[in-house]
Enzyme design. Sequence first.
Site, PDB file in Angstrom:
ATOM      1  N   TYR A  52      44.483  -8.555  22.142  1.00  0.00           N
ATOM      2  CA  TYR A  52      43.432  -9.399  21.575  1.00  0.00           C
ATOM      3  C   TYR A  52      43.999 -10.402  20.575  1.00  0.00           C
ATOM      4  CZ  TYR A  52      39.691 -11.064  18.615  1.00  0.00           C
ATOM      5  OH  TYR A  52      38.848 -11.887  17.916  1.00  0.00           O
ATOM      6  N   HIS A  82      38.089 -23.231  13.007  1.00  0.00           N
ATOM      7  CA  HIS A  82      37.492 -22.349  12.003  1.00  0.00           C
ATOM      8  C   HIS A  82      37.507 -22.960  10.602  1.00  0.00           C
ATOM      9  CE1 HIS A  82      37.563 -19.577  15.257  1.00  0.00           C
ATOM     10  NE2 HIS A  82      37.389 -18.489  14.530  1.00  0.00           N
ATOM     11  N   ASN A 194      42.307 -13.538   9.446  1.00  0.00           N
ATOM     12  CA  ASN A 194      41.629 -12.244   9.436  1.00  0.00           C
ATOM     13  C   ASN A 194      41.975 -11.544   8.133  1.00  0.00           C
ATOM     14  OD1 ASN A 194      41.368 -10.743  12.757  1.00  0.00           O
ATOM     15  ND2 ASN A 194      39.920 -11.886  11.563  1.00  0.00           N
ATOM     16  N   TYR A 277      16.173  -1.574 -29.547  1.00  0.00           N
ATOM     17  CA  TYR A 277      17.156  -1.104 -28.573  1.00  0.00           C
ATOM     18  C   TYR A 277      18.344  -2.040 -28.420  1.00  0.00           C
ATOM     19  CZ  TYR A 277      13.646   2.295 -26.943  1.00  0.00           C
ATOM     20  OH  TYR A 277      12.744   3.302 -26.843  1.00  0.00           O
ATOM     21  N   ARG A 280      20.412  -0.725 -31.313  1.00  0.00           N
ATOM     22  CA  ARG A 280      20.652   0.709 -31.320  1.00  0.00           C
ATOM     23  C   ARG A 280      21.360   1.187 -30.053  1.00  0.00           C
ATOM     24  NH1 ARG A 280      15.768   4.739 -30.897  1.00  0.00           N
ATOM     25  NH2 ARG A 280      14.684   2.856 -31.561  1.00  0.00           N
ATOM     26  N   PHE A 326      39.021  -5.998   8.591  1.00  0.00           N
ATOM     27  CA  PHE A 326      38.625  -7.264   7.987  1.00  0.00           C
ATOM     28  C   PHE A 326      37.219  -7.214   7.387  1.00  0.00           C
ATOM     29  CE2 PHE A 326      38.059  -7.462  12.664  1.00  0.00           C
ATOM     30  CZ  PHE A 326      36.687  -7.272  12.688  1.00  0.00           C
ATOM     31  N   GLU A 411      29.922 -10.069  16.786  1.00  0.00           N
ATOM     32  CA  GLU A 411      30.103  -9.724  15.371  1.00  0.00           C
ATOM     33  C   GLU A 411      28.707  -9.557  14.774  1.00  0.00           C
ATOM     34  OE1 GLU A 411      32.556 -12.975  14.140  1.00  0.00           O
ATOM     35  OE2 GLU A 411      34.139 -12.438  15.569  1.00  0.00           O
TER      36      GLU A 411
END
Length: 508
Positions: A52, A82, A194, A277, A280, A326, A411
């Site tokens: 792959y 990409h 990746n 608060y 404190r 990944f 995906e």
Amino acid sequence: MVILTGATLTLEEVERVVLLKEEVSLATDSVRQIQRNREVVEEMLASKQTMYGINTGFGKFSDVIIEEKDLESLQLNLIHSHACGVGDPFSETISRAMLLLRANALAKGYSGVRPKLVMQFIDYLNVGIHPVIPQQGSLGASGDLAPLSHLALALLGEGEVYYDGERMHTGQALKEVGIQPITLEAKEGLALINGTQAMTAVGVMTYLEGRKLLFQSEVVAAMSLEGLQGIIDAFDLDIHYARGHQEQIEVATRINQLVQGSCLVTNQGEKRVQDAYSLRCIPQVLGACWQTLNYCKDKLEVEINAVTDNPLIFSEQSKVISGGNFHGEPIAFAMDFLKLGIAEAANISERRIERLVNPQLNDLPPFLSPNPGLESGAMIMQYSAASLVSENKTLAHPASVDSIPSSANQEDHVSMGTIAARHARQMLQNTRRVIAIELICAMQAVEYRGIEKMAKRTREYYEEARKVVPSITQDRVFASDIERLTQWLTEKSEFKIRDKGGVIYDQG
């Protein structure tokens, strides 16, 4: 010199390389492991095995077999297609951190790249070339594909980089330093993109800055405690040991040390029996904030030495395995958790600001104004703090609970970890401004009480901060004060308290 092995990088070393520009080298054993790993890829290619992303397409195209003559084009096409990040670029600091973390991941020797490729990262780090990487566009699974593709472009001599204080085309920077762009071979494009290095780089730098900011928030809280004549009994360590949370105990210890010797803090029953608060419960709240930071630290320390590539090549067994390292879920969860701590540090700070400026809650001049009515003093500074706190609340929504399928549903679950990290960093910047506003108000309050009555340590901090922002003697454009003090908090690093012979408070 920081030596990369893929397994031993520390957060402290990341800080030295990224912020102090310490040089980097690649361990000799790592070079050998990377080379062995690469030889397995070449052997499998020669035997025509299907692997792959090496001789197949990507994502939904994983069933498409690629001819041998097109293997290099496959990798180049991957980077080009990409590299579609959008929005403002990451800072040079984040870009430099991404270079370092990606180099360290490849140094582990499971990604099938040549040593030459890893050395390209190291050369860029050592000469100060930092890719211009858009912040938006990553889903946080299949790796930070878009941001890392822009990083990869720079290795190829494409895209833009920052160099010597300027933004320029990568080719121009490489020409100035005498580095040749690299050409990708089989598997190398996929190995570059990746990974979780965008979200992890943002996470690491946010953690490092967040650690410093939480320490600073304690100093400022201690000064507010003095300005409001707070009750010190609430910080008695017996209370905090009775509950048992270590971070809470440590915060209470530091506050006690910070106000030691102060004539401004009070005892139970002296002026009131209990404080609100926001005074404190400083140890309980900030202690819990420290817990989110410590959880984040644990996950980041693993991830900066993790192999987040796919597929992985195991040279000893001569096998290539596709998996999902990944996927950014561990970092997505960590950053979403960190956001809660950052948000709450701002929340409680803003409540102290309100107590410092509201005449119904204190005996100070209304809104700390030198001439109440004619001059508004710190009135609108509280508005700005409230706005930042409210914005943090919207950013604190967990990014990791969202998922949008991609690549034709191949995906089908993603982490959105990079969004979580980016939002955490934005929240950190907002919180720093809130702390700066509290510091302005606290300084004004202790001046009214008498700075000669302050504790030694808070007085020292006051005097340093007063060099940055002067006392409020009349209304002025306070935006400039807030930004100057915010920048001072960003850059300031040295402040230590010792207890029982050891440093328990250390911004350095």
